[in-house]
Design an enzyme around this catalytic site. Structure first.
Site, PDB file in Angstrom:
ATOM      1  N   CYS A 182      -1.456   3.721  16.564  1.00 37.26           N
ATOM      2  CA  CYS A 182      -2.617   3.394  15.727  1.00 37.26           C
ATOM      3  C   CYS A 182      -3.788   2.848  16.521  1.00 37.26           C
ATOM      4  CB  CYS A 182      -2.227   2.366  14.668  1.00 37.26           C
ATOM      5  SG  CYS A 182      -0.613   2.620  13.977  1.00 37.26           S
TER       6      CYS A 182
ATOM      7  N   SER B 262       7.402  -2.211   6.021  1.00 36.82           N
ATOM      8  CA  SER B 262       6.933  -0.845   5.822  1.00 36.82           C
ATOM      9  C   SER B 262       8.127   0.095   5.681  1.00 36.82           C
ATOM     10  CB  SER B 262       6.089  -0.444   7.042  1.00 36.82           C
ATOM     11  OG  SER B 262       5.704   0.901   6.948  1.00 36.82           O
TER      12      SER B 262
ATOM     13  N   HIS C 284       8.207   3.541   6.354  1.00 35.24           N
ATOM     14  CA  HIS C 284       8.360   4.717   7.222  1.00 35.24           C
ATOM     15  C   HIS C 284       8.836   4.386   8.631  1.00 35.24           C
ATOM     16  CE1 HIS C 284       4.544   4.643   9.669  1.00 35.24           C
ATOM     17  NE2 HIS C 284       4.181   3.814   8.711  1.00 35.24           N
TER      18      HIS C 284
ATOM     19  N   ASN D 278       5.299  -3.577  18.265  1.00 39.58           N
ATOM     20  CA  ASN D 278       5.354  -2.128  18.069  1.00 39.58           C
ATOM     21  C   ASN D 278       5.281  -1.347  19.366  1.00 39.58           C
ATOM     22  OD1 ASN D 278       2.730  -3.511  17.505  1.00 39.58           O
ATOM     23  ND2 ASN D 278       1.963  -1.445  17.895  1.00 39.58           N
TER      24      ASN D 278
ATOM     25  N   ALA E 117       2.660  -1.688   5.479  1.00 38.33           N
ATOM     26  CA  ALA E 117       2.495  -2.981   6.146  1.00 38.33           C
ATOM     27  C   ALA E 117       1.021  -3.318   6.371  1.00 38.33           C
ATOM     28  CB  ALA E 117       3.244  -2.993   7.474  1.00 38.33           C
ATOM     29  N   THR E 118       0.173  -2.319   6.557  1.00 36.94           N
ATOM     30  CA  THR E 118      -1.261  -2.612   6.738  1.00 36.94           C
ATOM     31  C   THR E 118      -1.792  -3.350   5.516  1.00 36.94           C
ATOM     32  OG1 THR E 118      -1.545  -0.624   8.074  1.00 36.94           O
ATOM     33  CG2 THR E 118      -3.545  -1.567   7.110  1.00 36.94           C
TER      34      THR E 118
ATOM     35  N   THR F 222      -0.805   1.584 -10.445  1.00 34.27           N
ATOM     36  CA  THR F 222       0.456   2.108 -10.970  1.00 34.27           C
ATOM     37  C   THR F 222       1.484   2.201  -9.855  1.00 34.27           C
ATOM     38  OG1 THR F 222      -0.744   3.343 -12.638  1.00 34.27           O
ATOM     39  CG2 THR F 222       1.495   4.092 -12.160  1.00 34.27           C
TER      40      THR F 222
ATOM     41  N   GLN G  61       8.048  -3.536  12.273  1.00 36.12           N
ATOM     42  CA  GLN G  61       8.934  -2.905  13.259  1.00 36.12           C
ATOM     43  C   GLN G  61      10.339  -3.505  13.235  1.00 36.12           C
ATOM     44  OE1 GLN G  61       8.377  -0.290  15.178  1.00 36.12           O
ATOM     45  NE2 GLN G  61       6.192  -0.044  14.887  1.00 36.12           N
TER      46      GLN G  61
HETATM   47  C1  LIG Z   1       3.700  -4.035  13.771  1.00 33.62           C
HETATM   48  C2  LIG Z   1       3.065  -3.103  12.792  1.00 33.62           C
HETATM   49  N1  LIG Z   1       2.350  -3.607  11.781  1.00 33.62           N
HETATM   50  C3  LIG Z   1       1.769  -2.825  10.863  1.00 33.62           C
HETATM   51  C4  LIG Z   1       1.868  -1.456  10.929  1.00 33.62           C
HETATM   52  C5  LIG Z   1       1.220  -0.615   9.879  1.00 33.62           C
HETATM   53  O1  LIG Z   1       2.202  -0.200   8.959  1.00 33.62           O
HETATM   54  P1  LIG Z   1       1.890   0.895   7.852  1.00 33.62           P
HETATM   55  O2  LIG Z   1       1.877   2.207   8.550  1.00 33.62           O
HETATM   56  O3  LIG Z   1       3.027   0.751   6.878  1.00 33.62           O
HETATM   57  O4  LIG Z   1       0.593   0.544   7.214  1.00 33.62           O
HETATM   58  C6  LIG Z   1       2.596  -0.877  11.968  1.00 33.62           C
HETATM   59  C7  LIG Z   1       2.668   0.588  12.117  1.00 33.62           C
HETATM   60  O5  LIG Z   1       2.561   1.111  13.216  1.00 33.62           O
HETATM   61  C8  LIG Z   1       3.217  -1.723  12.914  1.00 33.62           C
HETATM   62  O6  LIG Z   1       3.917  -1.231  13.938  1.00 33.62           O
END
Ligand SMILES: Cc1ncc(COP(=O)(O)O)c(C=O)c1O
Length: 381
Positions: free
Chosen positions: A325, A201, A203, A153, A74-75, A239, A181
């Site tokens: 994070c 995302s 995970h 989150n 997601a980042t 890739t 989330q």
């Molecule tokens: C709301 C939100 N956005 C983005 C992310 C980042 O996701 P990723 O770990 O897949 O880069 C997170 C992860 O904690 C999240 O909770």
């Protein structure tokens, strides 16, 4: 032997489901092909596996498969959405977002601000939700994008998605929604909601780490952030990680299958966890209980030192004070709700998961209650 750690940090990450590991397995060795190698069967088989995964994920979101652009998570999806859209503009314009967004939205927006974009970060109400009227008032003729997440989150609060979608449509401004989330944890149909760009995302929903996607509506033009082999319609070179993509699709399917029952179970477990905490007194739930992910609980415990609370709990419960994070900074989300730094530090994010049992929740509730009572006895006031 010490008691096993109770894992209540599923919003930081989830374990990879056994079915997901099994779905990835054929693609590590036998089916190792590069999906871009169209000249032979091994590459074509890998491309077919990616196509199937893309179709599965798209069907769960009720969008056409070619809306799905695979990313590393997601980042990266947020960076591609925000910077990618901004970089197609002839000149910097105006962006609107919310103070309680994840850093993976706030930091790319801050980068754009430094590059000359005007940025409005809207406050949230005391329940953690954005008032759509504020959004309406903030949009100007120069606004090029609105970015509002689906579910928070830290506090699990779900934003008024339908109202935001209606508003963005009526004002003709595209909407990016960070759904890291929310995906797999609540019903999410970008087309129905009016979401033009959606980040997800793997995970956070029992899939592998290092995979995610940006869902892009066809009217949206983006400038690629990674250039190279032209993969993903030129939007994201590199890739494709076939095992991770197959794993993401399987995780998405599993989540789709048990979502309603899982939400019900998690909300019952959450109530069971919350009851002994509220009985302590001076424990405040952060954010709306009504508009909230079923697996999230966030509380501030008054009258205790946050560092001591977390130190005492660490041995028996894996949880967090805020986001995984935010690198030790006090939570900007709890600050947005009006919590002081001291209160934010004495806060617990407890996030439940598919495997969380009643026994674990009961043990966690009584352990937290014991620690809080002890700390309040040791340092009253
Ligand atoms: C709301 C939100 N956005 C983005 C992310 C980042 O996701 P990723 O770990 O897949 O880069 C997170 C992860 O904690 C999240 O909770």
């Amino acid at each position: 032997m010490p008691a096993p750690l109770i894992y209540l940090d599923h919003q930081a990450t989830t374990p990879c489901a056994a079915e997901v590991v099994a779905a990835m397995e054929p693609h590590w060795n036998g089916g190792f092909g590069n999906p871009a190698s169209r000249a032979h069967r091994i590459g074509l088989a890998a491309a077919a596996a990616v196509d199937i995964a893309r179709e599965r994920i798209a069907s769960h979101l009720d969008v056409p498969p070619d809306w799905v652009v695979f990313t590393s998570g997601a980042t990266e999806a947020n960076n591609l959405a925000l910077k990618g859209l901004a970089e197609t503009a002839a000149a910097p314009g105006h962006l609107v977002s919310v103070v309680s967004e994840h850093r993976a939205v706030l930091d790319p927006l801050e980068d754009l601000r430094r590059r000359g974009w005007e940025l409005t970060l809207l406050p949230v109400d005391p329940d953690g939700r954005l008032d759509p009227a504020r959004l309406d008032a903030a949009i100007t003729p120069d606004t090029r994008l609105v970015s509002v997440m689906a579910a928070n989150n830290e506090i699990g609060v779900i934003q008024p998605l339908e109202a935001i979608g209606r508003l963005c449509r009526s004002r003709g401004v595209p909407w990016h929604c960070d759904a890291a989330q929310a995906f797999g944890h609540m019903a999410l149909e970008p087309r129905r909601l009016g979401i033009d760009l959606l980040s997800l995302s793997g995970h956070k929903l029992y899939g592998p780490k290092g995979i995610g996607a940006l869902v892009v509506a066809p009217e949206i033009r983006l400038h690629a952030q990674l250039h190279g082999g032209g993969q993903e319609r030129g939007l994201r070179a590199g890739t494709l990680p076939v095992p991770l993509i197959a794993g993401l699709a399987e995780a998405s399917a599993l989540a789709q299958a048990d979502r309603v029952e899982r939400q019900q179970r998690c909300s019952e477990l959450r109530q069971r966890l919350l009851t002994p905490l509220l009985e302590l007194g001076d424990v405040v739930v952060n954010g709306s209980m009504e508009h909230r992910l079923a697996h999230n609980l966030s509380v501030t415990v008054r009258g205790v030192n946050g560092a001591a609370l977390h130190r005492e709990l660490r041995r028996s419960i894996a949880c967090s004070s805020g986001s995984a994070c935010s690198a030790g900074e006090p939570s900007h989300v709890l600050a947005a709700l009006g919590r002081s730094r001291r209160e934010a530090e004495a806060s617990l994010r407890l996030s439940l998961g598919r495997q969380t049992s009643e026994g674990e929740v009961d043990a966690a509730g009584s352990r937290i209650a014991d620690v809080v009572r002890q700390l309040r006895r040791d340092r009253p006031g």
